[in-house]
Scaffold this motif. Structure first.
Motif, PDB file in Angstrom:
ATOM      1  N   VAL A  87       0.950  -1.338  -0.146  1.00  0.00           N
ATOM      2  CA  VAL A  87      -0.051   0.121   0.063  1.00  0.00           C
ATOM      3  C   VAL A  87       0.718   1.221   0.050  1.00  0.00           C
ATOM      4  CG1 VAL A  87      -1.854   1.298   1.286  1.00  0.00           C
ATOM      5  CG2 VAL A  87      -1.844  -1.064   1.086  1.00  0.00           C
ATOM      6  N   CYS A  88       2.046   1.352   0.873  1.00  0.00           N
ATOM      7  CA  CYS A  88       2.753   2.396   0.829  1.00  0.00           C
ATOM      8  C   CYS A  88       3.409   2.639  -0.555  1.00  0.00           C
ATOM      9  CB  CYS A  88       4.029   2.037   1.761  1.00  0.00           C
ATOM     10  SG  CYS A  88       5.347   3.390   1.667  1.00  0.00           S
ATOM     11  N   GLU A  89       3.639   1.743  -1.398  1.00  0.00           N
ATOM     12  CA  GLU A  89       4.256   1.848  -2.669  1.00  0.00           C
ATOM     13  C   GLU A  89       3.257   2.614  -3.638  1.00  0.00           C
ATOM     14  OE1 GLU A  89       6.057  -1.644  -4.006  1.00  0.00           O
ATOM     15  OE2 GLU A  89       7.597  -1.745  -2.603  1.00  0.00           O
ATOM     16  N   ILE A  90       2.000   2.053  -3.432  1.00  0.00           N
ATOM     17  CA  ILE A  90       1.067   2.638  -4.481  1.00  0.00           C
ATOM     18  C   ILE A  90       0.532   4.055  -3.932  1.00  0.00           C
ATOM     19  CG2 ILE A  90      -1.055   1.803  -3.476  1.00  0.00           C
ATOM     20  CD1 ILE A  90      -2.127   0.882  -6.152  1.00  0.00           C
ATOM     21  N   VAL A  91       0.707   4.450  -2.639  1.00  0.00           N
ATOM     22  CA  VAL A  91       0.345   5.811  -2.369  1.00  0.00           C
ATOM     23  C   VAL A  91       1.622   6.647  -3.039  1.00  0.00           C
ATOM     24  CG1 VAL A  91       0.480   7.336  -0.232  1.00  0.00           C
ATOM     25  CG2 VAL A  91      -0.686   4.987  -0.153  1.00  0.00           C
ATOM     26  N   LEU A  92       2.708   6.219  -2.886  1.00  0.00           N
ATOM     27  CA  LEU A  92       3.955   7.066  -3.466  1.00  0.00           C
ATOM     28  C   LEU A  92       3.480   7.033  -5.028  1.00  0.00           C
ATOM     29  CD1 LEU A  92       7.135   5.444  -1.777  1.00  0.00           C
ATOM     30  CD2 LEU A  92       5.727   7.378  -0.932  1.00  0.00           C
ATOM     31  N   ALA A  93       3.175   6.132  -5.707  1.00  0.00           N
ATOM     32  CA  ALA A  93       2.649   6.313  -7.107  1.00  0.00           C
ATOM     33  C   ALA A  93       1.533   7.367  -7.204  1.00  0.00           C
ATOM     34  CB  ALA A  93       2.477   4.844  -7.646  1.00  0.00           C
ATOM     35  N   LEU A  95       0.887   9.834  -5.256  1.00  0.00           N
ATOM     36  CA  LEU A  95       1.491  11.271  -5.081  1.00  0.00           C
ATOM     37  C   LEU A  95       1.917  11.848  -6.286  1.00  0.00           C
ATOM     38  CD1 LEU A  95       3.361  10.786  -1.722  1.00  0.00           C
ATOM     39  CD2 LEU A  95       1.198  12.169  -2.246  1.00  0.00           C
ATOM     40  N   LEU A  96       2.631  10.891  -7.206  1.00  0.00           N
ATOM     41  CA  LEU A  96       3.261  11.235  -8.331  1.00  0.00           C
ATOM     42  C   LEU A  96       2.261  11.554  -9.450  1.00  0.00           C
ATOM     43  CD1 LEU A  96       6.605   9.058  -8.230  1.00  0.00           C
ATOM     44  CD2 LEU A  96       6.721  11.291  -8.186  1.00  0.00           C
ATOM     45  N   LEU A  97       1.192  10.645  -9.611  1.00  0.00           N
ATOM     46  CA  LEU A  97       0.292  10.745 -10.589  1.00  0.00           C
ATOM     47  C   LEU A  97      -0.644  11.773 -10.485  1.00  0.00           C
ATOM     48  CD1 LEU A  97      -1.008   6.688 -10.617  1.00  0.00           C
ATOM     49  CD2 LEU A  97       0.616   8.051 -12.455  1.00  0.00           C
ATOM     50  N   SER A  98      -0.688  12.313  -9.180  1.00  0.00           N
ATOM     51  CA  SER A  98      -1.526  13.393  -8.819  1.00  0.00           C
ATOM     52  C   SER A  98      -0.802  14.572  -9.316  1.00  0.00           C
ATOM     53  CB  SER A  98      -1.940  13.681  -7.334  1.00  0.00           C
ATOM     54  OG  SER A  98      -0.711  13.907  -6.471  1.00  0.00           O
ATOM     55  N   PHE A 192      -5.115  19.986   7.847  1.00  0.00           N
ATOM     56  CA  PHE A 192      -5.564  20.317   6.580  1.00  0.00           C
ATOM     57  C   PHE A 192      -5.314  21.638   6.096  1.00  0.00           C
ATOM     58  CE2 PHE A 192      -9.351  17.495   8.193  1.00  0.00           C
ATOM     59  CZ  PHE A 192      -9.123  16.606   7.186  1.00  0.00           C
ATOM     60  N   SER A 193      -4.864  22.671   6.776  1.00  0.00           N
ATOM     61  CA  SER A 193      -4.697  24.102   6.300  1.00  0.00           C
ATOM     62  C   SER A 193      -3.098  24.236   5.935  1.00  0.00           C
ATOM     63  CB  SER A 193      -4.990  25.036   7.452  1.00  0.00           C
ATOM     64  OG  SER A 193      -4.142  24.882   8.677  1.00  0.00           O
ATOM     65  N   ALA A 194      -2.387  23.063   6.483  1.00  0.00           N
ATOM     66  CA  ALA A 194      -1.043  23.270   6.254  1.00  0.00           C
ATOM     67  C   ALA A 194      -0.230  22.535   5.072  1.00  0.00           C
ATOM     68  CB  ALA A 194      -0.190  22.932   7.466  1.00  0.00           C
ATOM     69  N   CYS A 195      -1.199  21.691   4.351  1.00  0.00           N
ATOM     70  CA  CYS A 195      -0.628  20.756   3.671  1.00  0.00           C
ATOM     71  C   CYS A 195      -0.848  20.892   2.266  1.00  0.00           C
ATOM     72  CB  CYS A 195      -1.101  19.238   3.905  1.00  0.00           C
ATOM     73  SG  CYS A 195      -0.461  18.918   5.587  1.00  0.00           S
ATOM     74  N   ASP A 196       0.080  20.335   1.116  1.00  0.00           N
ATOM     75  CA  ASP A 196      -0.039  20.616  -0.396  1.00  0.00           C
ATOM     76  C   ASP A 196      -0.863  19.160  -0.809  1.00  0.00           C
ATOM     77  OD1 ASP A 196       1.317  22.984  -0.981  1.00  0.00           O
ATOM     78  OD2 ASP A 196       3.200  21.745   0.195  1.00  0.00           O
ATOM     79  N   PHE A 197      -0.297  17.934  -0.026  1.00  0.00           N
ATOM     80  CA  PHE A 197      -0.965  17.006  -0.268  1.00  0.00           C
ATOM     81  C   PHE A 197      -1.249  16.053   1.067  1.00  0.00           C
ATOM     82  CE2 PHE A 197       2.371  17.587  -3.285  1.00  0.00           C
ATOM     83  CZ  PHE A 197       1.860  17.005  -4.549  1.00  0.00           C
ATOM     84  N   ILE A 198      -2.539  15.596   0.775  1.00  0.00           N
ATOM     85  CA  ILE A 198      -3.036  14.934   1.980  1.00  0.00           C
ATOM     86  C   ILE A 198      -3.130  13.358   1.670  1.00  0.00           C
ATOM     87  CG2 ILE A 198      -5.228  14.513   3.724  1.00  0.00           C
ATOM     88  CD1 ILE A 198      -5.414  17.509   3.392  1.00  0.00           C
ATOM     89  N   GLY A 223      -5.883  23.961  -4.334  1.00  0.00           N
ATOM     90  CA  GLY A 223      -5.096  23.167  -5.027  1.00  0.00           C
ATOM     91  C   GLY A 223      -4.551  21.881  -4.359  1.00  0.00           C
ATOM     92  N   VAL A 224      -5.116  21.399  -3.055  1.00  0.00           N
ATOM     93  CA  VAL A 224      -4.561  20.458  -2.619  1.00  0.00           C
ATOM     94  C   VAL A 224      -4.740  19.248  -3.239  1.00  0.00           C
ATOM     95  CG1 VAL A 224      -6.876  20.209  -1.190  1.00  0.00           C
ATOM     96  CG2 VAL A 224      -4.589  19.379  -0.020  1.00  0.00           C
ATOM     97  N   ARG A 225      -3.743  18.044  -3.059  1.00  0.00           N
ATOM     98  CA  ARG A 225      -4.112  16.762  -3.678  1.00  0.00           C
ATOM     99  C   ARG A 225      -4.081  15.697  -2.673  1.00  0.00           C
ATOM    100  NH1 ARG A 225      -0.751  20.222  -7.128  1.00  0.00           N
ATOM    101  NH2 ARG A 225      -1.289  19.704  -9.220  1.00  0.00           N
ATOM    102  N   ILE A 226      -5.268  15.127  -2.810  1.00  0.00           N
ATOM    103  CA  ILE A 226      -5.668  14.072  -1.858  1.00  0.00           C
ATOM    104  C   ILE A 226      -5.607  12.715  -2.202  1.00  0.00           C
ATOM    105  CG2 ILE A 226      -7.670  13.190  -0.280  1.00  0.00           C
ATOM    106  CD1 ILE A 226      -8.814  16.368  -0.721  1.00  0.00           C
TER     107      ILE A 226
END
Length: 392
Positions: A87-93, A95-98, A192-198, A223-226
């Motif tokens: 799951v960690c690996e696909i989350v990293l993927a 992030l990049l895809l987003s 929530f208010s501090a992040c570019d990605f969640i 412009g946050v990416r979730i």
């Protein structure tokens, strides 16, 4: 003693590294002692009275009727951490895809088929439409710092991201595993208010359902990416689609496709591939099988989602295992019943979890003629849900 294991999904043959010759594993057992399941829904399934435990080869257990199992004295296990790396690996993927629009770029390149020598020139001219930001230097919020959340937080740190973690229930073990650069935030609103990605890594329950909804999204940076590779219900889809439409959310990557999300601009739906690696499936199967074996043979309970942990050695003497309501006088009634047959208790372990408790009594000896009478006596105690006598 022989045991029957019923499988509701295809399970890795790696289970046989944990289950010996006394185990018969089949998908059509009528009176199974245990059930191994992955994603099959059990909510409309009639559970045979023979079932003593259910092991979910995975972390989530929302496909299992937990309350009904508890009332029937059925122990339900999951396998936390067994699929964490996958799951960690696909989350990293994700992030990049987003942020790099890799999928859009690949799909566009396919439209160039047949242009021959003109493809290279077209690529150089058109690639500017797929420009996206890097991860390094951006801030990632990780909601839930269990096995998966910790791996994601540490991996993102090594990629040069600033990482903020939130988990009011973080264990000491997981806290020790976090890299020093990960900042722990006590306020979800502040995250929530501090992040570019969640990215969210918590179970789905009444408290977490829709936790990323209108209010949370209103607090996020524009412009946050979730990322959601935990459970679909954690995100309010209607609120999310509205936020994507007005630009508050730039991208949503999820492992849980729905009709409402498919085709929405900014959404990448992945077909629940988070744990779909041979390594993950094997790890989950092995862990589920080991927990099933230890419970059936010795009453050991590890990683149960509905019963307390019971850490006892492998059975050596006759062992009385009782699952009962966590109310006064039940334990006393058990010991009185044992004493009434002139039996001596060598060791006693009693553990509770909310309204349920488990008592394990190792007895010096139990005569063959006493076995059924003792079981009947203990089963008759008010609040008793399940009684077994092991080691005989």
């Amino acid at each position: 003693m022989d045991y029957q294991i019923k499988t509701l999904n295809a399970i890795s043959p790696a289970i046989y590294t944990q289950l010996g010759e006394h185990y018969q594993v089949t998908d059509n057992a009528e009176s199974p002692d245990a059930i191994l399941v992955r994603s099959a829904s059990m909510h409309d399934m009639a559970l045979p009275k023979s079932v003593l435990c259910i092991a979910r080869a995975g972390a989530g257990t929302n496909n299992i009727p937990i309350d009904a199992c508890t009332q029937a004295g059925i122990c339900v296990f999951n396998t936390p951490g067994a699929n964490a790396n996958a799951v960690c690996e696909i989350v990293l993927a994700g992030l990049l895809l987003s942020c790099r629009n890799i999928v859009g770029g690949i799909e566009w390149v396919r439209t160039l088929k047949g242009q021959g020598d003109a493809v290279e020139k077209a690529v150089e001219k058109g690639k500017k439409a797929f420009v996206g930001p890097e991860l390094r230097g951006k801030t990632l919020g990780v909601i839930g710092l269990g096995e998966i959340g910790v791996l994601v937080a540490n991996a993102a740190t090594m990629l040069g991201m600033n990482v903020i973690g939130y988990d009011p229930m973080i264990s000491v073990e997981h806290a020790w595993k976090l890299m020093r650069g990960v900042r722990h935030e006590n306020s979800l609103d502040a995250l929530f208010s501090a992040c570019d990605f969640i990215t969210v890594h918590v179970p789905l329950n009444d408290k977490t359902r829709g936790m990323i909804g209108t209010r949370a999204l209103s607090l996020c940076r524009k412009g946050v990416r979730i990322m959601n590779f935990a459970r679909g219900g954690l995100v309010d889809e209607e609120a999310l689609i509205e936020a994507l439409g007005d630009g508050r959310v730039a991208a949503y990557v999820t492992d849980f496709a729905s009709d409402a999300l498919i085709g929405v601009e900014g959404v990448l739906c992945i077909p629940h591939l988070g744990a779909s690696t041979p390594e993950s499936e094997e790890n989950c199967a092995v862990m589920a099988a080991a927990q099933t074996r230890d419970y059936l043979e010795s009453g050991i309970i590890r990683n149960s989602v509905n019963l307390p942990a019971v850490d006892v050695p492998p059975v050596q003497k006759p062992r009385l295992l009782c699952i009962h309501e966590n109310v006064p006088n039940v334990l006393g009634a058990i010991t009185s019943a044992v004493a009434g047959f002139g039996l001596n208790i060598a060791t006693l372990v009693n553990q509770s979890r909310g309204d349920i408790a488990v008592s394990v009594l190792d007895l010096d000896c139990v005569g063959g003629g006493t076995r059924e009478a003792l079981l009947d006596k203990v089963r008759a105690i008010a609040g008793m849900k399940r009684v077994r006598l092991l080691g005989m």
